[in-house]
Design an enzyme around this catalytic site. Structure first.
Site, PDB file in Angstrom:
ATOM      1  N   HIS A  34      -0.006  -4.977  31.914  1.00  0.00           N
ATOM      2  CA  HIS A  34      -0.160  -6.233  32.168  1.00  0.00           C
ATOM      3  C   HIS A  34      -0.501  -6.668  33.783  1.00  0.00           C
ATOM      4  CE1 HIS A  34       1.225 -10.697  30.840  1.00  0.00           C
ATOM      5  NE2 HIS A  34       0.378 -10.660  31.719  1.00  0.00           N
TER       6      HIS A  34
ATOM      7  N   TYR B 140       5.018 -13.171  27.527  1.00  0.00           N
ATOM      8  CA  TYR B 140       4.987 -14.819  26.947  1.00  0.00           C
ATOM      9  C   TYR B 140       5.945 -15.022  26.199  1.00  0.00           C
ATOM     10  CZ  TYR B 140      -0.013 -14.087  28.580  1.00  0.00           C
ATOM     11  OH  TYR B 140      -1.261 -13.717  29.173  1.00  0.00           O
TER      12      TYR B 140
END
Length: 293
Positions: A127, A60
């Site tokens: 992730h 991010y």
């Protein structure tokens, strides 16, 4: 716990015996695709609205902004009127890429801790399952050791399908993941994965719990929102909670951030939960790594 007691103040115990006696807030703020400025503002607004959990990731590129916003908010007595401390805020980040090189993963975890500036990370996730079996298992071993060394409090995974979880269980790890964070909402219920996780005591965190606003005007959502006098987003957050999931609603609007966490005043009836369950269309709003080799 009665279903209608869920609120931003609710903390759920992580189920694993090796979880350092942690609890996990029932609702987290997601900061995916937020710019630095948006993330900073959203985190401050969320904390002031009662949120106690922020979900970021290396990918991010806003770990630093989230961490600074948390630290600044905690240090501002005009905002932090309850005198909360670092340990009262639950911060999550995620490994961008699995690796067969153990040291690469350990160093990546340490870099995330340095970047966020919070001293440690409460929950650190793989992730995705991308990279293959050996990369997944090596990366998980690095996460376990980071927990043992106090760098992170607990480890988990994200976007893992049943086969990836079974592979991890079969490897006889020191600990199972505390969490599997996957896309879950009424239009993509992921029943097979969620049932497997719950059978193993793995918390299901629901990202994109609002289906990225793609179905807010669906007739069933609109009908039930009127029935319960709530917004479509509140209805979908409530659906997640009543399934035992931990939703991560995202918004950059202070008003919506506040509203998304105010779901303690109503409970969706059983028949209406079934009606919402029946909306499943395997709607994927972003990526879908759960079948990765």
């Amino acid at each position: 716990m009665a279903p209608n007691s869920y609120s931003l103040a609710t903390r759920l115990p992580l189920p694993l015996a090796t979880n350092n006696n942690l609890t996990i807030p029932a609702i987290h703020l997601g900061v995916y695709l937020m710019s630095s400025r948006e993330a900073s503002r959203a985190v401050r607004a969320a904390l002031s609205s009662g949120y106690r959990a922020i979900d970021s990731a290396q990918m991010y590129r806003n770990e630093r902004d989230c961490g600074k916003a948390i630290s600044d908010w905690l240090g501002d007595s005009s905002l932090n009127t309850a005198g909360l401390r670092r340990e009262d805020i639950f911060f999550t980040s995620k490994l961008a890429s699995n690796s067969t090189d153990y040291d690469t993963v350990r160093n990546s975890i340490r870099q995330s801790i340095k970047t966020c500036g919070l001293g440690y990370i409460d929950l650190f996730l793989l992730h995705s399952p991308y990279g293959g079996k050996q990369a997944r298992l090596t990366s998980w071993r690095a996460v376990e050791d980071a927990v043992a060394d106090g760098e992170i409090k607990i480890g988990g995974v994200s976007n893992f399908g049943v086969k990836h979880l079974e592979e991890l269980v079969a490897s006889k790890p020191q600990t199972l993941p505390a969490v599997n964070q996957i896309e879950v909402h009424p239009f993509n219920t992921r029943t097979g994965i969620t049932e497997f996780c719950q059978s193993k005591g793995i918390v299901v965190e629901a990202y994109a719990p609002l289906a990225r606003a793609l179905r807010m005007k669906h007739p069933v959502i609109a009908e039930l929102s009127r029935k319960y006098s709530c917004t479509p987003a509140q209805l979908m957050v409530r659906w997640s909670l009543q399934h035992g999931f931990v939703p991560l609603p995202k918004s950059v609007s202070e008003e919506r951030i506040r509203a998304n966490g105010r779901v303690e005043s109503f409970e969706i009836e059983g028949g209406d939960m079934q009606k919402m369950d029946g909306l499943d269309e395997y709607l994927v709003t972003d990526w879908d790594p759960v079948d990765a080799p």
